[in-house]
Design a protein around this motif. Structure first.
Motif, PDB file in Angstrom:
ATOM      1  N   ASP A 290       0.835  -1.187   0.000  1.00  0.00           N
ATOM      2  CA  ASP A 290       0.000   0.000   0.000  1.00  0.00           C
ATOM      3  C   ASP A 290       0.877   1.246   0.000  1.00  0.00           C
ATOM      4  O   ASP A 290       1.974   1.255   0.559  1.00  0.00           O
ATOM      5  N   ALA A 291       0.353   2.320  -0.605  1.00  0.00           N
ATOM      6  CA  ALA A 291       1.074   3.596  -0.571  1.00  0.00           C
ATOM      7  C   ALA A 291       1.284   4.063   0.867  1.00  0.00           C
ATOM      8  O   ALA A 291       2.324   4.636   1.205  1.00  0.00           O
ATOM      9  N   GLY A 292       0.285   3.827   1.726  1.00  0.00           N
ATOM     10  CA  GLY A 292       0.419   4.204   3.125  1.00  0.00           C
ATOM     11  C   GLY A 292       1.551   3.476   3.818  1.00  0.00           C
ATOM     12  O   GLY A 292       2.225   4.023   4.696  1.00  0.00           O
ATOM     13  N   TRP A 293       1.782   2.220   3.407  1.00  0.00           N
ATOM     14  CA  TRP A 293       2.881   1.436   3.981  1.00  0.00           C
ATOM     15  C   TRP A 293       4.226   2.053   3.628  1.00  0.00           C
ATOM     16  O   TRP A 293       5.136   2.121   4.466  1.00  0.00           O
ATOM     17  N   ILE A 294       4.351   2.520   2.381  1.00  0.00           N
ATOM     18  CA  ILE A 294       5.602   3.142   1.949  1.00  0.00           C
ATOM     19  C   ILE A 294       5.892   4.385   2.778  1.00  0.00           C
ATOM     20  O   ILE A 294       7.018   4.613   3.230  1.00  0.00           O
TER      21      ILE A 294
ATOM     22  N   SER B 206      -3.918   2.746  -1.853  1.00  0.00           N
ATOM     23  CA  SER B 206      -3.590   2.694  -3.281  1.00  0.00           C
ATOM     24  C   SER B 206      -2.433   1.730  -3.526  1.00  0.00           C
ATOM     25  O   SER B 206      -1.462   1.680  -2.760  1.00  0.00           O
ATOM     26  N   ALA B 207      -2.538   0.963  -4.622  1.00  0.00           N
ATOM     27  CA  ALA B 207      -1.589  -0.126  -4.881  1.00  0.00           C
ATOM     28  C   ALA B 207      -0.276   0.397  -5.454  1.00  0.00           C
ATOM     29  O   ALA B 207      -0.264   1.134  -6.441  1.00  0.00           O
ATOM     30  N   VAL B 208       0.816  -0.015  -4.844  1.00  0.00           N
ATOM     31  CA  VAL B 208       2.151   0.254  -5.375  1.00  0.00           C
ATOM     32  C   VAL B 208       2.497  -0.862  -6.358  1.00  0.00           C
ATOM     33  O   VAL B 208       2.569  -2.027  -5.982  1.00  0.00           O
ATOM     34  N   SER B 209       2.699  -0.501  -7.607  1.00  0.00           N
ATOM     35  CA  SER B 209       2.972  -1.505  -8.637  1.00  0.00           C
ATOM     36  C   SER B 209       4.453  -1.777  -8.826  1.00  0.00           C
ATOM     37  O   SER B 209       4.837  -2.861  -9.274  1.00  0.00           O
TER      38      SER B 209
END
Length: 208
Positions: A114-118, A159-162
């Motif tokens: 997840d973008a939040g994880w980054i 949001s998905a980090v690709s």
């Protein structure tokens, strides 16, 4: 007087309960991935690393030996491809000719960071690049880029980090001296400072 004190106590308890619920909701929204991917990217002292391999520091020959026992590994003279469950990794030698340089991690849509994880793991980005034509944003750090798929024109914690790219610290790209800004892509993109999780429209209004 006792009635007033009781009402005050109940009110304070309700406020605490609401605050705790909000904190739990935020924690769920930005929770760490609960699978093996969480062990892929870490801090090795002061540098980000993948599988304990640090760009610009870990030797290229040592990296080849470290990855040699993995079952799905393809070795080329200047590239190592590793396929793990739900993730593909690419390792390239550094321009210094001795260590590992760039490292790429590719995620499928249904198994992603997840973008939040980054943001939790690496802090606030130093810049954000928005590509409306491809429904994609890039969270930019001096040492890392994260491409994020944007749905409904909004960057969300989920949001998905690709793709994640760790940079080669020995590489100096004269055409793009500031890693926090994309000054190479010339069409249909914009740069912004980090404005949190918000709409693309809000980022457009605050572009650099």
């Amino acid at each position: 007087m006792q009635s007033f004190g009781l009402r005050l106590t109940i009110t304070l308890l309700l406020i605490l309960a609401l605050a705790s619920g909000a904190a739990l909701s935020a924690g769920r929204a930005l929770r760490l991935p609960e699978d093996s991917r969480v062990r892929l990217i870490a801090w090795c002292e002061t540098s980000p690393c993948v599988m304990d391999i640090v760009p610009g520091e870990t030797g290229w020959i040592r990296t080849q030996g470290q990855l040699d026992d993995l079952p799905d590994r393809v070795l080329f003279p200047r590239q190592i491809i590793v396929r793990l469950e739900h993730i593909d990794l690419e390792f390239y030698p550094s321009v210094n000719g001795e260590s590992v340089g760039r490292i790429f991690l590719h995620f499928p849509q249904n198994h992603h960071f997840d973008a939040g994880w980054i943001v939790q793991r690496f802090g606030e980005p130093c810049g954000v690049s928005i590509y409306p034509a491809s429904d994609q944003m890039t969270l930019r750090f001096p040492f890392l880029l994260a491409n994020v798929n944007v749905d409904d024109d909004r960057l969300r914690p989920q949001s998905a980090v690709s793709m994640i790219s760790l940079q080669d610290p020995h590489f100096r790209f004269e055409a793009q001296p500031d890693p926090c800004i994309d000054n190479i892509t010339s069409r249909q993109m914009l740069n912004s400072l980090w404005k949190g999780f918000s709409t693309v429209g809000y980022y457009r209004a605050h572009q650099q």
